[in-house]
Every structure is written in structure tokens, then in C-alpha cells.
Design an enzyme around this catalytic site. Structure first.
Site, mmCIF file in Angstrom:
data_model
loop_
_atom_site.group_PDB
_atom_site.id
_atom_site.type_symbol
_atom_site.label_atom_id
_atom_site.label_comp_id
_atom_site.label_asym_id
_atom_site.label_seq_id
_atom_site.Cartn_x
_atom_site.Cartn_y
_atom_site.Cartn_z
ATOM 1 C CB THR A 237 7.002 54.633 65.467
ATOM 2 O OG1 THR A 237 6.635 54.355 64.106
ATOM 3 C CG2 THR A 237 5.773 54.458 66.358
ATOM 4 C CG ASP A 238 10.188 56.236 60.052
ATOM 5 O OD1 ASP A 238 11.115 55.482 60.402
ATOM 6 O OD2 ASP A 238 9.937 56.493 58.858
ATOM 7 C CG ASP A 239 10.129 62.054 62.549
ATOM 8 O OD1 ASP A 239 11.032 62.852 62.283
ATOM 9 O OD2 ASP A 239 9.167 61.841 61.793
ATOM 10 C CG HIS B 144 13.956 53.593 59.835
ATOM 11 N ND1 HIS B 144 13.131 54.411 59.082
ATOM 12 C CD2 HIS B 144 14.992 53.281 59.021
ATOM 13 C CE1 HIS B 144 13.664 54.593 57.884
ATOM 14 N NE2 HIS B 144 14.796 53.922 57.828
#
Length: 650
Positions: free
Chosen positions: A392-394, A464
Site C-alpha cells: 500500500t505504501d508504494d 501516505h
């Protein structure tokens, strides 16, 4: 040098010495040099990738793996040994991060690798390493994974290791202790490790390590009525089962485990794009009869070469291994940074990067679908090839980066947004790879004594995603409001946020403040004011910010450490978002970046500011020291030039 720092009391205000403001032309020139330097690092295919440094266990275990498989060469051994020697501390130990204290298990594994390179035990550097090991409890005090390596070569009894029965792979996802209760990196390691543990192989190292032993009574088991005590007894029951495990059930478990491993090999030969499951999977499959020329093993061994970095050394060439690679992450951050630095959306460098990012979109379902079976696929992973484990972060960073280009990306962004919404946890936060992966009891299992084994929501990841969704006009939706509420609930009493994937409260705070502002909170909101106060109180006398990785273990280090380019930039990004980009603190931070920039436009940053496992495994991202300062300088200069801040650089 970091070791010589005395931790400042948490929350103390550092008196700012008189420092001249950074002239606008000097800051703009620093930004220009940094931007040109970053542009020069782009690959022709469109991506960026900085080296990802960790610690010497990667290199030691590479040699031990090759010894186990019978493929270690003299050249590989010599080159790795030079690197390992170059990282030894004056007290004979090896650390988990630059400037950190010596680590027992890392030192043991480095020592074994150097013995493979024929370094004599009575050599001064080896004798001091052995002395450090003995002073810190010897082999018995090392972590479980280190003792697994020792057992593989007959230097530790298999019977004295925790049980990891391969039958775990047979448990359905609704049962406690099934493999999907573990974080993706943990399950990928546990499954092959269970095969190795079940077959108990012993290979020859060609030497003994008696000099690392310390006579000591075995540790007392935990108190029976405690959770660790109950799990310890369950481990002993499992160990008893291991001694009699035979027949169809065990054969079926081994077969299913092997099938599970093979199905998850990536196109680059890795497993999950990370080192631990990679090496254990190669050993496990080989033990089950896969020959070295089998396509799975051949691809896995060849893939390790792509993770190998070679560089010159004073005594000859050195080689070291990246534990992982971060091209998608680096490329997304680079696109955002260059856009912040003034490159227009149609710039060729941004469009090449965006085209490459679109080609990396993941359209297949991975392990995350076990907990989210009705969520459609979409998003991005960290590495070149890791289709099974989008994160999810990328995905959030790529969404924001693609919007800095003029490419037609609506379809990919829509799919990624739907996936992110589907991956929200029940409590409103987001984790990196899975949803609701929060069974904390797993951390007390006897074989889980190193690193995180679950993937709960974290402030930096949630921030993010909130920021990305807000940019896609989701700020007023229920999922984003729940994410904001989660962030407000998890703010620390001192006003900061904990950083799960970066060091540490500076990273968490630097991520959350811009996200909250993007989601609609006013800069005067009490949570943002408290975060700003925390940042101001932890600015170093030189004008920068830094936080030593020891803050994960010792609260006295929270917000304290040598100034670094990446951490200074994180603080500046938060101050800018909160409307303090033209204040004295931000001006002094900009001045620090200007004064410490190299002539080529980059910054030196030997300090590690990335986190794999808090307290246990740390990362030095090669591009953090460049992309984040560019974003910080670009946003602050743009705001001051356009009059969006109250004050402007002189």
C-alpha cells in the site's frame, strides 16, 4: 561518531545559535544542483534505484548458503570477506547500522564467514570478535535464526531449536497460527524454514567454533501462566511431535510447503524480493531433491547476482548483497521530487519514469486476497519483480507521482485507489502488505525472536495513503475520515508520531503532518500545533534534524541524533505543510542543507534512516539523501516565491 553523542532529554528545547538566513539564490542554486544530479541518475528505461545497504549478515549468509549448496567459490569468498572486514567496529564486533552498537548475532555470522575465508582465529581482528561474542553470552545468547545457521553446520543441536512444523501450511486461514496470520515477509520465511527444520541437515564447515562458546545454564522457561510460558509449552509439545512425525501427514505437509514456495517465486528468481525467504527457499527445495540445475533453483541462484553490489576496496574488489531493491519506491519519490523542483508535467524524464511505473502495475491477486477476497487487484510493489506482494505504501506514492506527469494514468490510478480502499483495516488505519494482520501473540512464539512477524497499521503508511486519497478527491469520504481519526488517535503524548518504516518519530511526524493538512485539517489544529512544537524542540544546534535508530529501543534517543539530509528534509516538509516554511526553524534547516551539500549536488549520509524491523533490522536507502531534500527545498522555495508563506527569503 554517533556513539559519542549523549542523548538529549526527550522534549528538550535546543537553543538555536545565531545563524544567518539562507539567501534565496544560494538555496535555489542548491536545488538546481541537486535536481541535475538526480536527473543524471535516471536509467534509460525510466527508473531510479539507489543502493540499499543493511548489515553484513546478508553477506555472511550468502557465503554460508553457497557452502551449504557446495557452490562457494574462492573469488566470491575473498570479495565478501574484504567487505565484511571493512565493516568491523574497533571493539571487534559488527553493528546493525552505521555508528550503532555491536550486535551479537551479526558478529557471530560475520565471524563464521571470515573463518570460511581462512581468517585464523588467532588473528587480532578475529580474536577481538570472539572476545566480543563471549562477553555477550556466546552462541547460546544469539537469536534463533543465527542458531539455525549454526545447526545447519553441526555447531548447534537441532533439538535445542524451537519447533517449526511444516504442517502449519495445512492449517486453514481461519485457524490460529496459520501462515496467513504472519506478515508476508515472515510467512515466506517460515514455510521454507519449516522444511529445513523438519529434515535437520548437517553440512561441514571445515572448522570448529569452540572459541565462541560460553558455559552457561540453559535459560529458565517463562512463567507457566504467562502468555510466553504457555507458548513455550506448546513449542515443547510441537518439538515432541517433530520427533515422531512420519507418514502421510508429514509427507503431505512437505509436498504442500514445496508447492507453496514454488508458486511464489518471482520472475527475478527471488521470493518476495527479499533475502531471508530467498536463501531458505533455495535450501528447502534442494533438501527435497530439487537439483541445482532445476529451473527454480537455477533462476534463484542467478537472481542473487542481480542483488550483488561490487565496489573497489583498499585490498581488492569487494562484494556485498542488497537485502532488497527499491526501484518503484525510488522512482515514485524521484518523480515527486523533480516536480517539486519545478520540472513541468510533460518533461521527458518524468514521462519516461511514469511510463515505466505504469508498466510495473500489478494486476494479479496475491496473498493479501486471503483476507480481502472481494477486493479487486491493483497497485505496485517495492521491487522490479514482486507481483505477489503489492504494498500500500508504494501504491500511494506511485499514485501521487503519476499525477505529476501528463500521462493518461486514470485507469491505473482508479484500480490502485480501489485496492487501497479495500485494504483499509478494521480500525481505520492501513498496514503495508496485508489487512488486519494483527495477531500479537505470534511475537511471543519461541522462534519469533527477531524482527516483526505481523503487519499492523502504521502512522507513516496510513499518512501516505490518506495524502494520496485526498489528492484524488477522497478527503471527505468515510475511509479517509476514518484514516484521519486513526492518525489523531495514535499521536504520541509528546506530539510526534512513531515511524514504522523510517527513523523514527521524525519520519512518522514528517509523513503525518502533510497528510493531515491534505485531508483538510487546518494548520492551527491542536494535533498539528503539537507536532510542530515537537519538531521545533528537537532541531539540532546546527539547524538540521536527526534521530538515531537506538530510539526504537531507548526513548532517550527519540528525536535525537546527528543531523542528516533526509531527516532534515522530513522535518522541513512537515513545517512547510503546517505553514511554518518561512519561520526561523525552517530557514535554519534550509541553511543546513545548503551548507552541507556536496559539489555534485548530493549529500553525504552514512547514517541509516530506513527501517526494516524496528529494533532489529535497518536500511540505508541510497536516494533518501537526495529526493527528500529536493522536495523540501522545492516546496519551501516555491511557497516563498509565490507569497504563500508569510515571509520570504531575503
Amino acid at each position: 561518531m554517533t556513539e559519542l553523542l549523549s542523548p538529549k532529554p526527550t522534549g528538550s528545547v535546543v537553543a538555536a545559535p545565531p545563524v544567518g538566513e539562507a539567501p534565496a539564490d544560494a538555496a535555489r542554486e542548491a536545488l538546481r544542483r541537486a535536481r541535475e544530479h538526480l536527473l543524471g541518475l535516471q536509467d534509460e528505461a525510466g527508473w531510479w534505484k539507489g543502493d540499499l545497504a543493511t548489515n553484513v549478515t546478508m553477506d555472511a549468509e550468502d557465503l554460508l548458503l553457497r557452502q551449504f549448496l557446495g557452490i562457494r567459490t574462492a573469488e566470491q569468498t575473498a570479495e565478501s570477506a574484504r567487505w565484511i572486514r571493512s565493516q568491523q567496529r574497533p571493539d571487534g564486533s559488527w553493528a546493525l547500522f552505521h555508528g550503532g552498537p555491536g550486535d551479537l548475532s551479526t558478529t557471530i555470522e560475520a565471524y563464521l564467514a571470515l573463518r570460511l575465508a581462512n581468517d585464523r582465529p588467532d588473528a587480532p581482528h578475529m580474536a577481538s570478535a570472539a572476545a566480543f561474542v563471549r562477553e555477550h553470552g556466546g552462541l547460546a545468547a544469539s537469536r534463533v535464526f543465527t542458531r539455525f545457521w549454526l545447526a545447519l553446520f553441526g555447531h548447534w543441536p537441532w533439538s535445542r531449536l524451537p519447533a517449526v512444523p511444516p504442517e502449519l501450511v495445512l492449517l486453514p486461514p481461519w485457524m490460529p497460527f496459520n501462515i496467513y496470520d504472519f506478515a508476508c515477509w515472515a510467512r515466506q520465511t517460515i514455510v521454507p524454514l519449516s522444511i529445513v527444520r523438519a529434515l535437520r541437515p548437517v553440512r561441514d564447515l571445515g572448522f570448529t567454533v569452540h572459541e565462541l562458546h560460553v558455559a552457561a545454564a540453559p535459560p529458565r522457561p517463562p512463567r507457566l501462566l504467562s502468555r510466553p510460558g504457555v507458548l513455550h509449552r506448546l513449542d515443547r509439545l510441537a518439538a515432541g511431535y517433530e520427533r515422531i512425525a512420519r507418514g502421510p501427514l508429514r509427507r503431505n505437509a512437505l509436498r504442500r510447503a514445496a508447492e507453496w514456495i514454488v508458486a511464489r517465486q518471482e520472475a527475478d528468481g527471488s521470493w518476495g524480493g527479499i533475502q531471508p525467504p530467498w536463501v531458505y527457499s533455495l535450501m528447502a527445495l534442494h533438501l527435497l531433491g530439487y537439483p541445482l540445475d532445476h529451473p527454480v533453483l537455477r533462476s534463484g541462484l542467478a537472481g542473487l547476482d542481480g542483488f550483488t553490489v561490487r565496489q573497489p576496496g583498499p585490498d581488492g574488489p569487494m562484494r556485498w548483497l542488497e537485502a532488497c531493491q527499491s526501484p518503484v519506491w525510488d522512482t515514485a519519490l524521484a518523480v515527486t521530487a523533480l516536480s517539486d523542483a519545478g520540472l513541468p508535467a510533460g518533461h521527458p524524464a518524468l514521462n519516461r519514469a511514469g511510463t515505466w511505473l505504469l508498466s510495473e502495475e500489478i494486476r494479479v491477486r496475491g496473498d493479501w486476497a486471503v483476507r480481502r477476497p472481494h477486493t479487486p487487484a491493483g497497485g505496485w510493489a517495492f521491487e522490479f519483480d514482486n507481483d505477489g506482494y503489492a504494498d500500500t505504501d508504494d501504491t500511494a506514492e506511485v499514485i501521487m507521482a503519476l499525477r505529476r506527469t501528463d500521462l493518461p494514468a486514470d485507469g491505473a490510478v482508479l484500480r490502485a485507489t480501489r485496492w487501497l480502499l479495500g485494504m483499509q483495516c478494521r480500525d481505520g488505519g492501513w498496514a503495508a502488505f496485508d489487512a488486519d494482520n494483527t495477531r500479537e501473540v505470534l511475537g511471543d512464539l519461541p522462534f519469533c525472536d527477531f524482527g516483526e512477524v505481523i503487519d499492523p497499521p502504521s502512522a507513516d503508511v496510513t499518512a501516505h495513503i490518506v495524502e494520496a486519497l485526498a489528492a484524488e478527491n477522497f478527503a471527505d469520504t468515510v475511509p479517509v475520515r476514518r484514516g484521519v481519526a486513526w492518525l489523531l488517535r495514535t499521536q504520541e503524548p509528546d506530539g510526534s508520531w512513531f515511524g514504522r518504516w523510517g527513523a523514527n518519530h521524525v519520519y512518522g511526524t514528517g509523513a503525518v503532518v502533510p497528510a493531515l493538512v491534505a485531508a483538510g485539517l487546518r494548520p492551527g489544529h491542536p494535533a498539528i500545533r503539537r507536532a510542530v512544537d515537537w519538531l521545533l524542540s528537537h532541531q539540532n544546534p546546527d539547524g538540521g534534524w536527526g534521530e538515531d535508530l537506538r530510539s526504537y529501543r531507548d526513548p532517550a534517543w527519540i528525536g535525537c541524533g546527528e543531523s542528516t539530509a533526509s531527516q532534515t528534509a522530513w522535518a522541513l516538509l512537515a513545517l512547510h505543510a503546517a505553514g511554518h516554511g518561512s519561520g526561523e526553524a525552517a530557514t535554519r534547516g534550509v541553511r543546513w542543507l545548503v551548507d552541507t551539500q556536496r559539489p555534485d549536488g548530493g549529500w553525504d549520509e552514512p547514517q541509516y534512516t530506513g527501517t526494516g524491523f524496528p529494533g532489529d533490522f535497518y536500511i540505508n536507502y541510497g536516494l533518501y539523501r537526495l529526493v527528500f531534500p529536493i522536495s523540501a527545498l522545492g516546496r519551501i522555495l516555491d511557497a516563498r516565491a509565490t507569497g504563500l508563506d508569510a515571509e520570504a527569503l531575503p
